[in-house]
Design an enzyme around this catalytic site. Structure first.
Site, PDB file in Angstrom:
ATOM      1  CB  ALA A  43      53.304  44.637  39.112  1.00 30.27           C
ATOM      2  CE  LYS A  44      56.446  46.015  34.252  1.00 26.25           C
ATOM      3  NZ  LYS A  44      57.548  46.950  34.484  1.00 26.25           N
ATOM      4  CG  ASP A  45      46.886  45.830  35.277  1.00 27.21           C
ATOM      5  OD1 ASP A  45      47.504  45.621  34.213  1.00 27.21           O
ATOM      6  OD2 ASP A  45      45.989  45.071  35.695  1.00 27.21           O
TER       7      ASP A  45
END
Length: 453
Positions: A43-45
């Site tokens: 999710a951090k992208d």
């Protein structure tokens, strides 16, 4: 032709997948937002790219600059992809509890990785918070991302993940559940969803050793709640500015063991290979099952990929060492199966006490059976030797037979664990297991404690 101009254009629009077996006891439709479909597998992208683009726009990040960030691994990967495409250098500061896979992946995409100790205060100069800030100050043309307090973290999820979930559920979502770390994911998604429908319930999943749940319920930052834990990616010993507690309806805490066990269940029962925080999120969802009604639509977010935990969560030896494997332990043989290859350490009646002490040090053990020509004649325990030393400083030069206690009881391989446990007491610290052919093994109280699930 349809193609992305670079890898960054593939971020987002991750699928929503119905869960079936792992949530069978939940009387509602449960959907997983599987963020491992992002190019950096987490999710951090989303927020990594947003933080970089916002810093470029206002001049904090200049051409040819160096990006510095403290990360549990996933944000680092997102930053690395953006750094490669946009031409920046990257230094990732990571705590030593994170998996080796995460560190290796970061190095593989060109990041310099600095490893810091986990079990220190946030203000300690060795902590990954402190090291990140120091490196940013010392590095020419450096920019410290600070995902914990950087508002672009929350904004990315408000602009992207929240709208995706709303559209994918056709606005029918009633509950959203996610593990909470920096707070950007839960706060950004919650802000968007509650603007669309204030009745949507937002639940955060916390871990034991973290301050979030108690702070949300009482407003008290309790330092007694802070201690080392194994679960990666969620929980904090600080209060990040990105955690908007006013948008969160409640927290539930999940143990390290349950997070690990349910991470493996997701893979085995759903065929979805995701990471540690996803297991925590599913266990948290199951703990909240009384909150849901049959017509509810519950969305749980799976943060990252299981590939980053192959050496830990998906490694049987690592799981067994921590007592996380659901092995059924019912007999004496189950207690010793993991160390059957180790020989039984013994001492003879006429050997000196110093010999027993030396063996305890060498093999890191606390109990040793004593033998003579006829078999087991007694036992020595480190606490007994300590008491003997207080009474007589020259005890090390005396023979074992003068200080030894009674021989340890001997049981068969098939003896129930309950019977073995009854034999271990204050006066008797171990039990011997008869392996046959005149071979024996030892069971200590630590073996009994380690078997408790």
């Amino acid at each position: 032709m349809q193609y992305a101009k670079n890898i960054l254009e593939t971020i987002g629009n991750t699928p929503l997948v119905k869960l079936n077996k792992v949530t069978a006891e939940v009387d509602a439709l449960v959907l997983a937002k599987v963020e491992t479909f992002n190019p950096g597998n987490s999710a951090k992208d989303r927020m990594a790219l947003k933080m970089i683009e916002d810093a470029e726009a206002d001049g904090r990040l200049k051409p040819g600059g160096t990006i510095i960030e403290g990360t549990s691994g996933n944000t680092g990967m997102g930053l690395a992809l953006a750094a490669i495409v946009k031409g920046y250098k990257l230094i990732c500061v990571i705590s030593d509890k994170q998996s080796k896979e995460k560190m290796d992946i970061l190095r593989a995409v060109g990041a310099k990785v600095v490893v810091c100790p986990t079990d220190v205060e946030p203000t300690d100069p060795r902590s990954y918070y402190s090291v990140s800030k120091r490196l940013a100050e010392e590095t020419p043309n450096g920019w410290y991302v600070n995902q914990y307090d950087n508002p672009s973290n929350t904004q990315a999820n408000y602009e992207q993940t929240g709208p995706e979930i709303w559209e994918q559920t056709d606005g029918k979502i009633t509950h959203f559940i996610v593990g909470v770390g920096t707070g950007g994911t839960i706060s950004g998604i919650a802000k968007y969803l509650k603007e669309k429908n204030p009745n949507i319930k937002i639940w955060g999943v916390d871990t034991y050793g973290s301050v979030f749940k108690k702070y949300h319920e009482t407003g008290i930052f309790d330092e007694n709640e802070i201690y080392s834990y194994i679960t990666e990616g969620i929980g904090e010993d600080i209060l990040p500015k990105n955690v908007d507690f006013s948008l969160i309806d409640g927290f539930t805490k999940v143990t390290d063991k349950d997070a690990a066990v349910y991470t493996r269940k997701i893979a085995l029962e759903e065929g979805i290979f995701v990471g540690n925080s996803s297991g925590a999120a599913i266990k948290g969802l199951l703990q909240l099952k009384d909150q849901f009604k049959p017509d509810d639509v519950v969305v749980v977010l799976f943060h990252d990929s299981g590939s980053r935990y192959v050496g830990k969560i998906f490694n049987d030896d690592w799981m067994r060492e921590r007592g996380f494997l659901e092995d059924e332990i019912t007999k004496a043989e189950d207690l010793i199966k993991d160390h059957l290859d180790k020989p039984l350490v013994v001492v003879r009646t006429e050997e000196l006490v110093s010999h027993a002490i030396e063996r305890m040090r060498k093999y890191k053990i606390s109990q040793i059976p004593v033998i003579d020509v006829n078999g087991f004649a007694g036992s020595v325990d480190e606490s007994d030797l300590f008491q003997a030393f207080i009474a007589d400083k020259d005890v090390a030069d005396r023979p074992i037979r003068e200080v030894m206690g009674k021989p340890y009881p001997v049981v068969k391989l098939g003896t129930p664990v309950e019977e073995v446990s009854k034999l271990i007491s204050k006066d008797n610290q171990a039990v011997l297991v008869d392996l046959g052919n005149n071979k024996y093994h030892i069971i200590t109280k630590h073996d009994i404690i380690n078997s408790i699930k």
